[in-house]
Every structure is written in C-alpha cells, then in structure tokens.
Enzyme design. Structure first.
Site, PDB file in Angstrom:
ATOM      1  N   GLY A  46       0.810  -1.217   0.000  1.00 13.18           N
ATOM      2  CA  GLY A  46       0.000   0.000   0.000  1.00 13.18           C
ATOM      3  C   GLY A  46       0.838   1.259   0.000  1.00 13.18           C
ATOM      4  CB  CYS A  47       3.727   2.305   2.056  1.00 14.37           C
ATOM      5  SG  CYS A  47       2.891   2.251   3.657  1.00 14.37           S
ATOM      6  CB  THR A  48       5.085   0.318  -2.807  1.00 13.68           C
ATOM      7  OG1 THR A  48       6.050  -0.115  -1.845  1.00 13.68           O
ATOM      8  CG2 THR A  48       5.721   0.372  -4.180  1.00 13.68           C
TER       9      THR A  48
END
Length: 157
Positions: A46-48
């Site tokens: 998700g952060c990527t």
C-alpha cells in the site's frame, strides 16, 4: 489519538530525509504549500502504490504550488532504499521516534489481522504557506490518494 484538523496550525519540524539531510517544514513553506503525508512502512504494497502515484503526479501537484513530503517511522537507510528501488522523486522523512506523528495526532492504536499495536495511521495534511492546515485527507485508497489530493487542489484553486 487527537488528530489535527483543518484550521489548526501545523507543528513545525525538522527531520532527516532519505539522504540524511535535515528538512524543515518551515523552510519548505516559504516557497510551497506542502502535502505532509504519513504512511506506515516503506516498501510495503500500500505504501509503495501511494508513493509511486505521488511521484508520478509530481508535476500536477506543482501546478498548484504543492510538494509532497512523506513521513514514516522508517530509518534513513530504508527510506533511501525505498527511493532508489521505486525511483521516487520527492523527499521521504524519517520519524523513528514518531514525535512528529504524535504532534500531528496520527500515531495510535491500530488493529490488523486480530492483533493490536501502536503505529502510524495513513492520514495526509495539506499545509498552507501560512503554516495552517488547509485540509485533512483521511478517506482514500492508497492507489487513489494522489487523485483525491489533486481534485481537492483543483476545486480550491
């Protein structure tokens, strides 16, 4: 968790970026408004996606005199790895002791797969050049975060 809201003054901070350089919110606000976005952990799915989309749409943010600034509790070395592996084009800041996350009210109890732990809640703040929080983004999917921000900027230009 007492999350800051639109109209609040943003806490001023200085943190190290992925290159080990000190980055000051106060200095950045002299030239731009800043999207301060908090994310839990570099190199996770998700952060990527969120970081890649902000990176890909940097020029669109710039049309509204806005720059993105990602903050996580990751150490500087991991942030450099994140930037390099994903070819990111903006500053990532290390908040290992989560003091800045605490100041913005995004550090608190989380639940994931039946476990409870303290961590960063994925919330973003648009900080105007006057140091005030113009908008809080807390309802979005990671893949759409950039578009929610750009739509807000366009509607409030």
């Amino acid at each position: 968790m007492n999350t800051l809201q639109a109209g609040d003054k943003a806490p001023l901070f200085t943190l190290e970026d992925q290159n080990g350089d000190a980055v000051s919110l106060e200095a950045l606000l002299k030239e731009h408004q800043v999207l301060v976005y908090f994310y839990p952990k570099a190199l996770t799915p998700g952060c990527t996606v969120q970081a890649e989309q902000l990176s890909a749409h940097k020029a669109e943010l710039a049309k509204y005199n806005t720059i993105a600034l990602g903050i996580s509790p990751d150490p500087v070395k991991k942030l450099k790895n994140f930037e390099t592996k994903k070819e990111l084009n903006f500053q990532l800041l290390s908040d290992e002791d989560h003091k800045v996350a605490d100041d913005f009210g995004v550090w608190g109890l989380k639940k994931f797969m039946g476990k409870e732990y303290d961590g960063i809640h994925r919330i973003s703040f648009l900080v105007g050049q006057d140091g005030g929080i113009k908008h809080v983004f807390n309802k979005f999917k990671t893949k759409d975060h950039h578009q929610v921000v750009i739509d807000y900027l366009a509607d409030n230009a």
